[in-house]
Design a protein around this motif. Sequence first.
Motif, PDB file in Angstrom:
ATOM      1  N   SER A 167      -4.272   6.311  -2.816  1.00 24.81           N
ATOM      2  CA  SER A 167      -3.065   5.657  -2.300  1.00 24.81           C
ATOM      3  C   SER A 167      -3.435   4.897  -1.040  1.00 24.81           C
ATOM      4  O   SER A 167      -4.365   5.266  -0.319  1.00 24.81           O
ATOM      5  N   GLU A 168      -2.718   3.812  -0.817  1.00 23.72           N
ATOM      6  CA  GLU A 168      -2.933   3.005   0.386  1.00 23.72           C
ATOM      7  C   GLU A 168      -1.586   2.804   1.054  1.00 23.72           C
ATOM      8  O   GLU A 168      -0.596   2.487   0.410  1.00 23.72           O
ATOM      9  N   ARG A 169      -1.576   2.982   2.370  1.00 22.47           N
ATOM     10  CA  ARG A 169      -0.357   2.796   3.137  1.00 22.47           C
ATOM     11  C   ARG A 169      -0.573   1.669   4.129  1.00 22.47           C
ATOM     12  O   ARG A 169      -1.539   1.664   4.891  1.00 22.47           O
ATOM     13  N   PHE A 170       0.318   0.707   4.103  1.00 25.74           N
ATOM     14  CA  PHE A 170       0.222  -0.428   4.998  1.00 25.74           C
ATOM     15  C   PHE A 170       1.279  -0.284   6.066  1.00 25.74           C
ATOM     16  O   PHE A 170       2.467  -0.298   5.771  1.00 25.74           O
ATOM     17  N   LEU A 171       0.834  -0.110   7.303  1.00 26.39           N
ATOM     18  CA  LEU A 171       1.770  -0.001   8.415  1.00 26.39           C
ATOM     19  C   LEU A 171       2.184  -1.387   8.842  1.00 26.39           C
ATOM     20  O   LEU A 171       1.373  -2.290   8.923  1.00 26.39           O
ATOM     21  N   SER A 209      10.275  10.381  -3.238  1.00 26.31           N
ATOM     22  CA  SER A 209      10.329  11.690  -3.890  1.00 26.31           C
ATOM     23  C   SER A 209       9.107  12.560  -3.589  1.00 26.31           C
ATOM     24  O   SER A 209       9.169  13.770  -3.713  1.00 26.31           O
ATOM     25  N   LEU A 210       7.989  11.948  -3.206  1.00 26.29           N
ATOM     26  CA  LEU A 210       6.791  12.727  -2.872  1.00 26.29           C
ATOM     27  C   LEU A 210       6.480  12.673  -1.379  1.00 26.29           C
ATOM     28  O   LEU A 210       5.358  12.885  -0.956  1.00 26.29           O
ATOM     29  N   SER A 211       7.505  12.370  -0.593  1.00 24.90           N
ATOM     30  CA  SER A 211       7.361  12.374   0.855  1.00 24.90           C
ATOM     31  C   SER A 211       7.101  13.817   1.318  1.00 24.90           C
ATOM     32  O   SER A 211       7.687  14.744   0.778  1.00 24.90           O
ATOM     33  N   PRO A 212       6.208  14.055   2.244  1.00 21.69           N
ATOM     34  CA  PRO A 212       5.522  13.105   3.104  1.00 21.69           C
ATOM     35  C   PRO A 212       4.170  12.632   2.572  1.00 21.69           C
ATOM     36  O   PRO A 212       3.533  11.786   3.178  1.00 21.69           O
ATOM     37  N   LYS A 213       3.715  13.152   1.439  1.00 18.39           N
ATOM     38  CA  LYS A 213       2.397  12.773   0.918  1.00 18.39           C
ATOM     39  C   LYS A 213       2.351  11.306   0.528  1.00 18.39           C
ATOM     40  O   LYS A 213       1.411  10.585   0.859  1.00 18.39           O
ATOM     41  N   LEU A 214       3.357  10.847  -0.202  1.00 22.60           N
ATOM     42  CA  LEU A 214       3.463   9.447  -0.595  1.00 22.60           C
ATOM     43  C   LEU A 214       4.816   8.926  -0.127  1.00 22.60           C
ATOM     44  O   LEU A 214       5.833   9.595  -0.317  1.00 22.60           O
ATOM     45  N   LEU A 215       4.803   7.732   0.446  1.00 22.40           N
ATOM     46  CA  LEU A 215       6.041   7.146   0.947  1.00 22.40           C
ATOM     47  C   LEU A 215       6.399   5.892   0.167  1.00 22.40           C
ATOM     48  O   LEU A 215       5.531   5.251  -0.441  1.00 22.40           O
ATOM     49  N   LYS A 216       7.662   5.534   0.217  1.00 20.14           N
ATOM     50  CA  LYS A 216       8.130   4.306  -0.426  1.00 20.14           C
ATOM     51  C   LYS A 216       7.303   3.136   0.102  1.00 20.14           C
ATOM     52  O   LYS A 216       7.109   2.990   1.302  1.00 20.14           O
ATOM     53  N   GLY A 217       6.776   2.330  -0.803  1.00 17.25           N
ATOM     54  CA  GLY A 217       5.952   1.176  -0.420  1.00 17.25           C
ATOM     55  C   GLY A 217       4.460   1.437  -0.495  1.00 17.25           C
ATOM     56  O   GLY A 217       3.671   0.498  -0.467  1.00 17.25           O
TER      57      GLY A 217
END
Length: 197
Positions: free
Chosen positions: A192-196, A116-124
């Motif tokens: 926020s942390e994004r794990f690729l 819902s907050l894409s592209p700032k925050l993504l699922k996961g």
Amino acid sequence: MNKLFQQRLNELLSKKLYTYEELSEKLGIKSKGTITKYVNGQIKNPSISTIEKIAKLYDVSPAWLIGLSENKYDNTNSDKYVKIKILNDESDDGIIISTILADSNDYIAFNVKDDSLSPKLLKGDKLLIKCQSTFETEDICAIDYNNEILVRKISKTDIGLILKPLNANYETIICLEKDIKKLKILGIVIKSERFLK
């Protein structure tokens, strides 16, 4: 995680204690290419266990390695940082926060369950939330709404609260003054942390 991890990892690697292949082996990483991706900033968020292993190998503080402390040689077993467990995830990974900044009871963490907050925050994505009921207009907040945790931009208006997504595929929620008791502001997203993969 910010660029400090990349910079500090490069600083450690410049000592040439290990080749990328040796380091990959010691960290239990299948490919030395993963180390290269950390160095180049292509992978910005290694797992907590990887951070702890790198810190132990180079005898530095994990909190220093990820930019939460300026004290490079803190004892890695000190209580200068804590791991905030992800509330809606059973895995061992969490988010590391410095105890210098705040007591761990001041924070909660959880995974984003939608886009819902894409592209700032993504699922996961993993979110660190400072527990507080106050907010500024346009803050991104974690909200308990009808027993469901939502992450939305929030605005206060004359008629009530507006919970806005960034993704047009999701509806804006307007919570009138009379319905405000249906929601509880859990806190403000501060990291926020994004794990690729």
